[in-house]
Structures are given as structure tokens and as C-alpha cells.
Design a protein around this motif. Structure first.
Motif, short mmCIF file in Angstrom:
data_model
loop_
_atom_site.label_atom_id
_atom_site.label_comp_id
_atom_site.label_asym_id
_atom_site.label_seq_id
_atom_site.Cartn_x
_atom_site.Cartn_y
_atom_site.Cartn_z
N ALA A 26 -14.94 7.09 4.71
CA ALA A 26 -15.07 6.06 3.67
C ALA A 26 -14.02 4.97 3.85
CB ALA A 26 -14.98 6.69 2.29
N VAL A 27 -12.77 5.37 4.14
CA VAL A 27 -11.69 4.38 4.30
C VAL A 27 -11.79 3.68 5.65
CG1 VAL A 27 -9.19 4.06 4.44
CG2 VAL A 27 -10.15 5.58 2.69
N GLY A 28 -12.13 4.43 6.70
CA GLY A 28 -12.25 3.85 8.04
C GLY A 28 -13.23 2.69 8.07
N ILE A 29 -14.37 2.88 7.44
CA ILE A 29 -15.40 1.83 7.38
C ILE A 29 -14.86 0.60 6.64
CG2 ILE A 29 -17.65 1.31 6.28
CD1 ILE A 29 -18.43 4.24 7.15
N GLU A 30 -14.11 0.83 5.56
CA GLU A 30 -13.52 -0.29 4.83
C GLU A 30 -12.45 -0.99 5.67
OE1 GLU A 30 -14.58 -1.59 2.03
OE2 GLU A 30 -16.09 -0.01 1.85
N MET A 31 -11.76 -0.23 6.52
CA MET A 31 -10.75 -0.84 7.40
C MET A 31 -11.41 -1.84 8.35
SD MET A 31 -8.28 2.39 8.27
CE MET A 31 -6.83 2.77 7.24
N ILE B 158 -1.60 -1.17 17.57
CA ILE B 158 -1.53 -0.71 16.17
C ILE B 158 -2.65 0.30 15.94
CG2 ILE B 158 -1.74 -1.37 13.73
CD1 ILE B 158 -0.84 -4.21 14.51
N ALA B 159 -2.28 1.48 15.39
CA ALA B 159 -3.30 2.47 15.05
C ALA B 159 -3.30 2.69 13.55
CB ALA B 159 -3.03 3.79 15.77
N LEU B 160 -4.44 2.45 12.92
CA LEU B 160 -4.60 2.70 11.48
C LEU B 160 -5.20 4.09 11.33
CD1 LEU B 160 -6.19 -0.75 10.46
CD2 LEU B 160 -3.76 -0.17 10.69
N PHE B 161 -4.42 5.01 10.78
CA PHE B 161 -4.87 6.40 10.62
C PHE B 161 -5.43 6.63 9.22
CE2 PHE B 161 -3.25 9.54 13.91
CZ PHE B 161 -2.83 8.61 14.85
N ALA C 187 -7.53 0.84 2.63
CA ALA C 187 -7.84 -0.01 3.78
C ALA C 187 -7.16 -1.38 3.72
CB ALA C 187 -9.36 -0.20 3.88
N LEU C 188 -7.24 -2.04 2.58
CA LEU C 188 -6.63 -3.37 2.46
C LEU C 188 -5.12 -3.29 2.67
CD1 LEU C 188 -6.58 -6.40 1.71
CD2 LEU C 188 -6.42 -5.70 -0.69
N ASN C 189 -4.49 -2.33 2.01
CA ASN C 189 -3.03 -2.22 2.12
C ASN C 189 -2.62 -1.95 3.58
OD1 ASN C 189 -0.63 -2.12 0.19
ND2 ASN C 189 -0.25 -0.35 1.51
N ALA C 190 -3.41 -1.12 4.29
CA ALA C 190 -3.11 -0.82 5.69
C ALA C 190 -3.23 -2.08 6.55
CB ALA C 190 -4.04 0.27 6.20
N VAL C 191 -4.28 -2.86 6.31
CA VAL C 191 -4.46 -4.09 7.09
C VAL C 191 -3.36 -5.11 6.74
CG1 VAL C 191 -6.00 -6.05 7.49
CG2 VAL C 191 -6.93 -3.72 7.44
N GLN C 192 -2.97 -5.15 5.46
CA GLN C 192 -1.86 -6.04 5.07
C GLN C 192 -0.57 -5.65 5.80
OE1 GLN C 192 -2.43 -5.40 0.74
NE2 GLN C 192 -2.23 -7.62 0.55
N ILE C 193 -0.34 -4.34 5.96
CA ILE C 193 0.84 -3.88 6.71
C ILE C 193 0.72 -4.33 8.16
CG2 ILE C 193 2.06 -1.85 7.59
CD1 ILE C 193 1.41 -0.45 4.88
N ALA C 194 -0.48 -4.21 8.72
CA ALA C 194 -0.69 -4.68 10.10
C ALA C 194 -0.42 -6.18 10.20
CB ALA C 194 -2.11 -4.34 10.55
N GLU C 195 -0.80 -6.92 9.18
CA GLU C 195 -0.52 -8.38 9.17
C GLU C 195 0.98 -8.65 9.17
OE1 GLU C 195 -4.66 -9.64 6.79
OE2 GLU C 195 -2.75 -9.56 5.70
N GLU C 196 1.73 -7.83 8.41
CA GLU C 196 3.20 -7.97 8.42
C GLU C 196 3.74 -7.72 9.83
OE1 GLU C 196 5.48 -8.61 5.82
OE2 GLU C 196 3.80 -8.98 4.45
N LEU C 197 3.14 -6.75 10.52
CA LEU C 197 3.62 -6.37 11.86
C LEU C 197 3.49 -7.50 12.87
CD1 LEU C 197 2.24 -2.72 12.18
CD2 LEU C 197 4.65 -3.40 12.28
N ILE C 198 2.44 -8.30 12.74
CA ILE C 198 2.21 -9.36 13.74
C ILE C 198 2.77 -10.71 13.31
CG2 ILE C 198 0.19 -8.22 14.77
CD1 ILE C 198 -1.50 -10.41 13.22
N LYS C 199 3.42 -10.76 12.14
CA LYS C 199 4.00 -12.03 11.65
C LYS C 199 5.04 -12.55 12.64
CE LYS C 199 3.49 -12.37 6.64
NZ LYS C 199 4.09 -11.96 5.36
#
Lengths: 334, 334
Positions: free
Chosen positions: B15-20, B69-72, B322-334
Motif C-alpha cells: 500500500a505504501v510502496g504504490i503511494e511512493m 536512495i532506497a525507500l524501504f 510515502a510523502l514524508n519519505a519522498v520529502q526526506i529524499a528531496e532534502e537529501l538531494i538539495k
């Protein structure tokens, strides 16, 4: 009071009225005669007490001649209009609406807590709010042992608390969703199926709902505890029957889970259902149609220095309404 | 960090993977390449990122070569087993499970609150518990303004928080009830349709569930507030998507509804929905699939001398996962 009283039910065809008839029957209340009263549109309907068929009559101000006890459950405006006429006719009114609850001349009673207050009546005795009554069934025994100062509570309230039309609304919306049809609303301002609404009763200027304030106001009166404080959020959930309440309670005297468990295991009208390791805790689905309320999930409160968390559930049509009213009638004929 | 990183999603078919995947797409995350990983039984499934079809591959310890980046989101045991291998391969892991959250060497991040903590990572960054994240979206801005001491909170959690099988379970049980058939249970220990369960995650010896303790433990770490106290009851409700939380919060600095409203109206990632006179308040049904959380029902707390009550809701698959994980990934590439 007549030991075999002539009883009237006002609002006999409503969700609570029907439970009142069933409860009189199941508890073998010594009904001398039963009169069923309702609005004009329900006149002529037939309901049964044991094997006896009784025809619903229209409620008028002349309905109460010869009646000993009238159980009202037809909303505050009906109680306001007709309860004084009933009292004038010599009848004792047990009123399920909120209309008289905070009136200083009207006892507000949960028999297991303040049954003796029944004797102080001047014709009207009020039945408390359902969420308050169910919460107090667990809170009051703890208060007697440990002196409660304040509670923080959130409710999970069933649609039958709103009445028969709300039960139909949840059923209809579920059917519409399963069939892929548009969801229609008549009772609640928003879809209740697969949703929760932080909105029970109407809003006050403070931002609280009337329902939320009943816990503190009615709790003070029922427990004879003027300084009791209650912070409450009331939420309607898509459950047909039985309310649940999550409570954090702060006490004056030292409390422990063990001592609380001992107190609650002996409390009248209450069952301790508290074996989380076996997934046993009170559930609205299982407490529905039971007389006793259930309490569980006992634990020390993380945010209070001397507090307990617990979870209480009860059938709000019974302990929150019909059962409590019949119990008050039982006190009257003692 | 590569500005167009090679991203992997572990648990891509959940469910979360699909939202990611959807969230990477909707937010135009500059994905250089996307690798979808899952258990053997999902291998070969095809999912889409924009117009590109991607075949799910089996997760092994060799899956992470060349991945930035791996989103688990495949549960704690998968994170425990595979996250160290991913880190060893030079990958930064954003982990949605609870496994690493309280590890002192692992930042636990809600970007709107402690986004700067991302920089302290040593290969793993943890995504917080969904109920905690949604509550803090409203609580943290209030904490910045008024210094929160403690909260009392009760949750109303959607079945999708348990995963895709729980969504199916609610649908199946509703269908069984509508058809008058026997209700079957596979995911939850009791029927969830038309019921509420005060049981989310497993029980601890204290009587709390693990879920209930996350609010205090994760809240302290995310807010950098070691003395924060939280008394929580977590309840599963028959809602498909989006969690709601009723909160009473005590503050050190004087608080008022007006000042709190001003603070919350400016808070990032949060919408103030607070017009009860028009029946406008946050509802799980309406906040579902929205990025922003919603807060409303603001009022002074009846049982605290300097406290506020509020009601917050958010999509736990998005802000809680999912959103929070992607937001963290966005911080990583800033």
C-alpha cells in the motif's frame, strides 16, 4: 407509589422506546398496565409486552390520567411541553432528554451511583447523557476509591445514539457504496459510512459541542463532585450500537493498576474485560445488547503523575437510556 | 548526492510502496532511474512511473549496487535484514519501519519539523510512525509558539495503516454483512466492520501498545524535546484511509484559541479547517489523498489551566509514510 404501576412510554416507537418495552419485559418489571404514547404519525401501530399486544395512542396533555410512571424518550421539546402536564396529573416522569437534567429541582440519576437521589424528586427525574452514564459506570467506583480530579476523554459513539433514522442512514450509505452509487445524506452533515465525525449534538460559542460539556456538567451533579473537570471530544463512528470512551483520569489518592482492577472487578453493572495479551478488551460489537458496561485497557497514565488510562464501552440504548430509565422506575417502586 | 538519483523502492507492491511511486511522479522528483524491489511472490509484476513500465525485481542483499536512495516500506524485519546491505553498497536508506527509529545514530525526520536532522545521517534516515507524524504536524507549530508540556491523545486509525490486506478485510466483512453471511477474520483479531478496536500494534507489559508509546518516544526525538509527555490510546476504526487524532495539549506559555489559530494558519503542510458553525472540521474521508494534514475543532481545554483541544487528520499513507519519505529524499538531494 403503586407496586404494580401503570406505566406510560412517551416516544414508544423510537429506538429507545422499543428498548424500554423490552427492558420492562426482560427485567420482569411489575407493570400493572402499559400505555404507549407517540406522535400522531405512529398512532395505531401495535407493539408487544410479553404476549400482550398494545396499540400506540397519540400523546396529548390529557394522556397521563391514572398513569403512575411515564418514561419519556421523545426529545427535549416533547419533554418540555408534556412533562409538566404529566406531573400535574400525578405521574412521576423519568425523562431521557437533556431538557431537565441541569435543573436544580430535578434529580439526575444513575442508580448504581446516586440511586438515593431518586427520593428527592418533585415529579421529574432525569436520565443522564449516554456517553456520560457509560463513562461514570467505570469512573465513579474509581472516584470512590481514589478521588478523581479530572479526566481527558474521547468518545467513539454509535449511530443508534442519534436514533432509528441514523441507523437507516448508515445502512443506506454502506449499500450505496457497495453498489457504486452516489452516497446520499439526510441525518448527518457528512457521510458517516467509512468516516468519523467530530460532531455530536450542536456547537457552543466556546467551540465545544453540547454533548462534550455534558460529561463535566452531568458528571458533577451525578457524582456530587462540584470540582470535577472533564475535557472531552465526542466523535460519531460508523458503529451501529454501543459507545466506547478512551479515558485518562487523574486522582488525588495514590492509584495503581492492581488497586484499580480490584475496585472495578467489584463495581455494580460493570464487567472487567482486561486481558490484552489474549486480545480481550471491551468492544462495541460485543457489548451491544448487554446490560453491563465493560472496562479494560487499564494502565498507568504516561502524562499524569497519579493517573490511569482505561477504555469503557456500553450499550447506549440500554445503560445510556432505556435500562437506566427502568432502573430508576425500579427505585421508585422499592 | 546525485541530483538525478537512482531510486529503489523496497516493498514496491505494498500500500505504501504504490503511494511512493505516485508521490515521486506527482512531485516531479528527479528520478534518474527507478528500481522496484519486493519479495519473490511479487517478482515480474509491472508498475508505472509516468509512462514508463517497470518490472518488479526480487529483493536480495545484492540489489543495491549503483542505487543512491532506497525507500524501504516492507516491515521491520526486512529493514533489519536489508538496510545494512544497502548502506554498505553506498545507498542512503529512508526507512518507513519502526526498526531504526529510536537508534541514536539514525535521524528520525519530519521535514517540516526537523528537516536539518537529515544531514546527520550515517546511511539510514527513519520515517516516523504515521499517527505521530500527523499529530506533530499540528502540535509542533504550537510547541514552537507556546512550549508544549504534555498531551492526551486518542486516535481514530484507518485500516490502510495495516496494509492492503486490511483494506480487503474491511471490504470483505462489509460485503458479508450486507449479504447476511458469516463474517470471516484474517487480519484483525476481531471484526473491524461496524466496530472499533482499541488495539493497534502489539501490547507491552505496561498495558500500552507499541503504537501508543511511539507518540511520546518519537515525539521527543523529532521535536528535540526530552521532557515531552504523551498519554495515548490508539484505536482502529472502520475507515479506509486517513487517521484522525483528538488531542488535549498543555503549554508553558499562555495560549489562546486566537493565537493558536494564527500559528496554525501559517504552519507548513497543514490546513486550518475550523468553522464548526458551518460543520467544517477535518474529516478522514475528505483529507484522504491530500498531502497536507488538517487541523480544527480548536478550543480551550476544560481540564487544563493552560491548554488547547484540537482535532487533526491526515492521510497516513502520504504524510504518515510515502510523502514524508519522498520529502526526506528531496532534502537529501538539495
Amino acid at each position: 407509589m403503586n407496586r404494580n404501576p401503570h406505566v406510560a412510554i412517551v416516544g414508544a416507537t423510537g429506538a429507545v422506546g422499543i428498548e424500554m418495552i423490552k427492558t420492562l419485559e426482560k427485567r420482569n418489571f411489575p407493570v400493572g398496565k402499559l400505555t404507549l404514547l407517540a406522535s400522531a404519525r405512529s398512532v395505531g401501530k401495535k407493539l408487544k409486552l410479553k404476549e400482550q399486544e398494545i396499540t400506540v395512542q397519540e400523546l396529548t396533555k390529557d394522556s397521563f390520567k391514572g398513569i403512575d410512571i411515564a418514561l419519556f424518550s421523545a426529545g427535549g421539546s416533547i419533554s418540555k411541553e408534556f412533562a409538566p402536564a404529566a406531573v400535574k396529573a400525578g405521574c412521576v416522569v423519568v425523562d431521557n432528554s437533556s431538557y431537565f437534567r441541569m435543573d436544580d429541582t430535578v434529580p439526575l440519576v444513575v442508580p448504581e451511583i446516586n440511586g438515593a437521589d431518586v427520593k428527592k424528586h418533585k415529579g421529574i427525574i432525569a436520565n443522564p447523557n449516554c456517553t456520560t452514564a457509560i463513562t461514570l459506570m467505570a469512573l465513579y467506583p474509581l472516584h470512590q476509591a481514589f478521588n478523581v480530579k479530572r479526566i481527558f476523554a474521547s468518545s467513539y459513539q454509535a449511530v443508534s445514539g442519534t436514533g432509528a433514522k441514523a441507523i437507516e442512514e448508515l445502512e443506506r450509505q454502506v449499500g450505496q457504496i457497495v453498489a457504486g452509487k452516489t452516497v446520499t445524506k439526510e441525518v448527518y452533515p457528512h457521510q458517516i459510512a467509512f468516516n468519523v465525525l467530530p460532531h455530536v449534538d450542536s456547537f457552543l460559542p466556546t467551540g465545544y459541542t453540547k454533548e462534550e460539556m455534558k460529561m463535566e456538567n452531568e458528571g458533577r451533579k451525578i457524582m456530587h463532585h462540584a470540582s470535577f473537570r472533564a475535557s472531552v471530544t465526542c466523535v460519531r463512528v460508523p458503529v451501529y450500537r454501543a459507545h466506547s470512551i478512551a479515558v485518562s483520569a487523574e486522582f488525588e489518592k495514590p492509584v495503581s493498576v492492581e488497586s484499580a482492577r480490584l475496585v472495578l472487578s467489584k463495581a455494580p453493572g460493570l464487567d472487567l474485560v482486561d486481558a490484552p495479551e489474549k486480545a480481550e478488551y471491551p468492544l462495541p460489537l460485543y457489548v451491544a445488547e448487554k446490560y453491563n458496561c465493560q472496562v479494560g485497557r487499564l494502565r498507568m497514565d504516561c502524562a499524569l503523575d497519579n493517573g490511569l488510562c482505561f477504555w469503557v464501552a456500553g450499550d447506549q440504548l440500554l445503560k445510556g437510556a432505556a435500562l437506566n430509565a427502568v432502573q430508576i422506575a425500579e427505585e421508585l417502586i422499592k
